[in-house]
Design an enzyme around this catalytic site. Structure first.
Site, PDB file in Angstrom:
ATOM      1  N   CYS B 129       0.841  -1.205   0.000  1.00 52.14           N
ATOM      2  CA  CYS B 129       0.000   0.000   0.000  1.00 52.14           C
ATOM      3  C   CYS B 129       0.873   1.251   0.000  1.00 52.14           C
ATOM      4  O   CYS B 129       1.353   1.687   1.045  1.00 52.14           O
ATOM      5  CB  CYS B 129      -0.922  -0.017   1.221  1.00 52.14           C
ATOM      6  N   CYS B 132      -0.408   4.179   2.028  1.00 51.11           N
ATOM      7  CA  CYS B 132      -0.286   4.004   3.485  1.00 51.11           C
ATOM      8  C   CYS B 132       1.152   4.240   3.944  1.00 51.11           C
ATOM      9  O   CYS B 132       1.382   4.870   4.966  1.00 51.11           O
ATOM     10  CB  CYS B 132      -0.651   2.583   3.924  1.00 51.11           C
ATOM     11  N   ASP B 133       2.090   3.676   3.213  1.00 51.98           N
ATOM     12  CA  ASP B 133       3.453   3.577   3.730  1.00 51.98           C
ATOM     13  C   ASP B 133       4.482   4.431   2.992  1.00 51.98           C
ATOM     14  O   ASP B 133       5.628   4.521   3.414  1.00 51.98           O
ATOM     15  CB  ASP B 133       3.908   2.109   3.692  1.00 51.98           C
TER      16      ASP B 133
END
Lengths: 102, 299
Positions: B129, B132-133
């Protein structure tokens, strides 16, 4: 047990020098899975009387870097001043309890 | 006993729960992880009709609250099998639940590379992701693997944070939009590594490099990266139901737009079934269709 907001100022006192194990939840407000996990961690803290601290990685970039956070949510279990266990990603409540061994 | 057991509390499953409750049926939703499904990873949804902009978390929470306020029960239990019959028994790791009809809404998950050490390095450089990261890799060199829109969007997103982005793809052309490909070509810090597959993930405690092999020339090299974002598509999670309903070669449940499986009283909804478009709208639409089909089956 109350959930503590951790910062670089209180991290040493509350986590590294803690006489009991501490579950630290690294999260960010823009992270959906973090917001799923966070209330479950709070419930476990309350029900199992376990010490829990939260690190907002946006506000506390130094702590995130120090503990090599590369995915969130990330749970780290500290005991005696060191990380003894790690978990990344969303996990159900039963797995959180398993993770902290209660 | 419940009228309907729904397996999966993502968009399809919770939409089905709303329709079934409004039709007066009792509903139990079983979920192995947390409500919401894949959409909770999406920072912003801008293609759901009637909602201009919402985060995936807020959307999922709204859906969950709507379903539970209507009286649907949601339990976190992992389903291991279903015993078929007029009364069906859904067996979980924790116990079992009887019902008249089942809706399989198990969704899909990110496809792993299937390489050694992948699991161990997830959270230590390997991610599924980028949104997300990605921010944790500011100023670092990273790689994206894949050729669809997700891979292209990930590479573009990361090019804003990271010093260098390798886009590794097993073919020489992309499945994703030409417009996105052109945008990436215009980025100075994005490098295409085409006709190439990742053969190994290297690094002691965290990812240091990935080994790639050119499938045409056979040439092998290591790319020094701290992050690898895997975007090679999705896979279903229906193995537990292989003996109950027919699956296609990829493991998706064979069903048309009517959401009927070949098995009486077993319905399916959302990304877990054979279909060409997998979107929030198609997941919620399936939820409605499957729920109403199940209600009419029960009578």
């Amino acid at each position: 047990m109350a959930v503590i907001t951790l910062t670089s100022e209180n991290f040493e006192e509350e986590v590294l020098k803690s006489s009991e194990p501490v579950l630290v939840d690294f999260w960010a407000p823009w992270c959906g899975p973090c917001k799923m996990l966070s209330p479950l961690v709070d419930q476990v803290a309350e029900e199992k009387n376990f010490k829990v601290g939260k690190v907002n990685v946006d506000d506390e970039a130094d702590l995130a870097e120090k503990y090599n956070i590369m995915n969130i949510p990330a749970l780290k279990l500290f005991n005696g001043g060191a990380v003894v266990k790690e978990s990344v990603g969303m996990i159900p409540k039963a797995k959180i309890e398993e993770f902290i061994g209660v | 006993m419940n009228d309907i057991v729904i397996i999966g509390a993502g968009t399809a499953g919770l939409s089905a729960a709303i329709y079934a409750r409004r039709a007066g049926k009792t509903v139990l939703v079983l979920e192995q992880l947390s409500y919401g499904g894949q959409i909770i990873n999406t920072p912003e949804i801008e293609n759901y009709p009637g909602i201009r902009n919402i985060s995936g978390f807020d959307f999922a929470t709204g859906l969950y609250e709507q379903a539970t306020a209507l009286g649907a029960e949601v339990l976190i239990e992992k389903v291991v099998s279903i015993e078929d019959g007029d009364i069906k028994k859904v067996v979980t790791e924790e116990g079992s639940h009887e019902c008249r009809a089942v809706i399989l809404a198990t969704g899909a998950k990110n496809r792993p590379l299937g390489l050694a050490r992948e699991e161990e390095l997830t959270g230590a450089g390997v991610s599924y992701c980028a949104t997300c990261d990605g921010a944790f890799f500011r100023g670092k060199d990273v790689a994206v693997n894949g050729g669809g829109n997700t891979a292209l969007e990930d590479a573009l997103f990361l090019s804003n944070y990271c010093s260098h982005v390798y886009l590794i793809h097993r073919r020489d052309a992309f499945r994703g939009d030409d417009k996105e490909v052109q945008r990436l070509k215009d980025k100075e810090n994005v490098e295409f590594v085409l006709d190439s597959v990742i053969t190994a993930l290297n690094g002691e405690d965290a990812l240091d490099s990935v080994s790639v092999k050119n499938v045409k020339t056979g040439e092998e090299k290591d790319l020094a990266v701290k992050g690898l974002f895997v975007a090679i598509g999705q896979m279903p999670d229906n193995a537990a139901f292989a003996g109950l309903v027919e699956l296609d070669d990829h493991g998706y449940i064979k069903a048309g737009e009517d959401c009927l499986t070949g098995t009486k009283g077993i319905f399916t909804a959302g990304d877990c079934r054979t279909k060409t478009v997998r979107q929030l709208t198609t997941a919620s639409a399936d939820g409605a269709v499957a729920a109403l089909a199940a209600c009419s089956y029960i009578g």
